[in-house]
Design an enzyme around this catalytic site. Structure first.
Site, short mmCIF file in Angstrom:
data_model
loop_
_atom_site.label_atom_id
_atom_site.label_comp_id
_atom_site.label_asym_id
_atom_site.label_seq_id
_atom_site.Cartn_x
_atom_site.Cartn_y
_atom_site.Cartn_z
N ASN A 59 0.88 -1.17 0.00
CA ASN A 59 0.00 0.00 0.00
C ASN A 59 0.91 1.22 0.00
OD1 ASN A 59 -1.83 2.03 0.36
ND2 ASN A 59 -2.50 1.39 2.40
N LYS A 72 0.12 4.26 -0.43
CA LYS A 72 -0.53 5.47 0.09
C LYS A 72 -0.22 6.64 -0.84
CE LYS A 72 -0.33 3.34 4.60
NZ LYS A 72 -0.23 3.48 6.06
N HIS A 99 -9.63 1.41 4.69
CA HIS A 99 -8.38 1.59 5.43
C HIS A 99 -8.64 2.54 6.60
CE1 HIS A 99 -4.28 2.69 6.43
NE2 HIS A 99 -3.90 1.61 5.78
N GLU A 129 -7.01 4.95 7.67
CA GLU A 129 -6.77 6.36 7.33
C GLU A 129 -7.98 6.95 6.62
OE1 GLU A 129 -3.04 5.70 5.31
OE2 GLU A 129 -2.16 5.09 7.22
N GLU A 165 -5.58 -4.54 10.55
CA GLU A 165 -4.53 -3.53 10.75
C GLU A 165 -4.80 -2.76 12.04
OE1 GLU A 165 -2.53 -2.40 6.74
OE2 GLU A 165 -4.24 -1.09 7.06
N SER A 198 3.29 -1.99 10.42
CA SER A 198 4.74 -2.13 10.62
C SER A 198 5.28 -3.52 10.27
CB SER A 198 5.13 -1.72 12.04
OG SER A 198 4.79 -0.36 12.27
N GLY A 230 2.80 -0.94 4.35
CA GLY A 230 2.94 0.46 3.98
C GLY A 230 4.40 0.82 3.76
#
Ligand code: 13P
Length: 253
Positions: A9, A11, A97, A99, A169, A215, A236
Site C-alpha cells: 500500500n 498510500k 483503510h 486512514e 490492521e 509495521s 505500507g
C-alpha cells in the site's frame, strides 16, 4: 491451501518516475509465485495503468486501487468508481483503510456500499479492520473488529463473502514501528476467522485470506506470516523500499 498475499500500500507517496523504478526493481528480482501466492501493488490512481502493464506478464502479480467511491456513477467530482477500475483491468481495491475511516469519515455503512459495488464490478475488496490503542487498552478489540465486519460485510451471501480478502490492521501499529507480536496477530486472526465461521460456516471461513498490516518489515514478516491464520501482509512503509518488499514477498508461506 488458502491464498497467501503480499500487498503493497503505497498510500500518497512517490512520483510517477519513482513509482516506475520501484516496480521495476521489485519485478527484476524475478520472484516466481506459487499458485496460492499473490502480490498486489495498491498504487495512487494515476499510476494504475502503468502498474497494470508492468505486471501483465507476471503471473499472480496485480495492480490494486487504494479506494473507490461508494456510488456507482454520477456528479461526484474527483471520485473514482469500482466500474472504472474494472474497465482499466484493475480487479483489486483496498476498502475501509483506517486512514480513510479517520480522515475521510468513512462509516461502516459507506464501506458496505463500496464492498457491494466492488463485487458487482468484479473487483476484489481488500477489506480493512482494526482497533485504536484506547480500544485495545480497554480490552474491547474483539468486539470492535467484529462489529466492523458485521457492519460492512455480513449482509453478503456466502458465494460473495468468499470473494473478499480481509486485512487486520491495528491502528496503533500503523506507521509507528510498533508491530503486533506474532501471538497478538495470530490471536486476532483466529478470532476473526471464528467470527466468519459463526456467520458462514468453517468451510467458507477457512477459504478467506486474512492479511496482517501494521509495521510489517523485512525482519518480522517471516515470523508474522508463519502464524496459522496470518495469510500474508498489507505493507505500507516497507513496500516503498524495493529490497525490503522483495524480502517480504519471499517470506510468504
Ligand atoms: P505501515 O506498514 O507503514 O505500518 O502501514 C501499514 C498500512 O497502513 C498498510 O495499509
Amino acid at each position: 491451501m488458502r491464498k497467501q498475499i503480499a500487498a503493497a500500500n503505497w498510500k500518497m507517496n512517490l512520483t510517477f518516475q519513482e513509482a516506475e523504478k520501484l516496480l521495476d526493481d521489485i519485478l527484476d528480482a524475478g520472484i516466481k509465485l506459487t499458485d496460492h501466492q499473490e502480490v498486489l501493488f495498491a498504487v495512487p490512481y494515476p499510476y494504475l495503468l502503468m502498474t497494470r502493464s508492468e505486471v501483465e506478464e507476471e503471473p499472480n502479480y496485480h495492480g490494486a486501487a487504494q479506494n473507490c467511491y461508494h456510488k456507482s456513477a454520477g456528479s461526484y467530482t474527483g471520485e473514482v468508481s469500482a466500474e472504472m477500475l474494472h474497465s482499466i483491468g484493475i480487479n483489486y481495491c483496498i476498502i475501509g483503510h483506517s486512514e480513510r475511516r479517520e480522515f475521510f469519515n468513512e462509516t461502516n455503512s459507506m464501506l458496505m456500499d463500496k464492498v457491494n459495488l466492488c463485487l458487482e464490478n468484479h473487483v476484489i475488496p481488500v477489506f480493512c479492520c482494526g482497533e485504536s490503542l484506547p480500544v485495545r487498552d480497554a480490552g474491547r478489540q474483539n468486539d470492535f473488529v467484529a462489529s466492523q465486519l458485521s457492519g460492512s460485510l455480513f449482509h453478503l451471501p456466502a458465494d460473495k463473502i468468499k470473494m473478499i480478502m480481509i486485512a487486520y490492521e491495528p491502528i496503533w501499529a500503523i506507521g509507528t514501528g510498533k508491530t503486533a507480536s506474532s501471538a497478538q496477530a495470530q490471536e486476532m486472526h483466529h478470532f476473526l476467522r471464528s467470527v466468519l465461521a459463526d456467520q458462514y460456516g468453517t468451510a467458507i471461513a477457512d477459504e478467506i485470506p486474512i492479511l496482517y498490516g501494521g509495521s510489517v518489515k523485512a525482519n518480522n514478516a517471516k515470523e508474522l506470516f508463519s502464524c496459522t491464520d496470518v495469510d500474508g501482509g498489507l505493507v505500507g512503509g516497507a513496500s516503498l523500499i524495493a529490497q525490503d518488499f522483495i524480502e517480504i514477498i519471499t517470506a510468504l508461506k
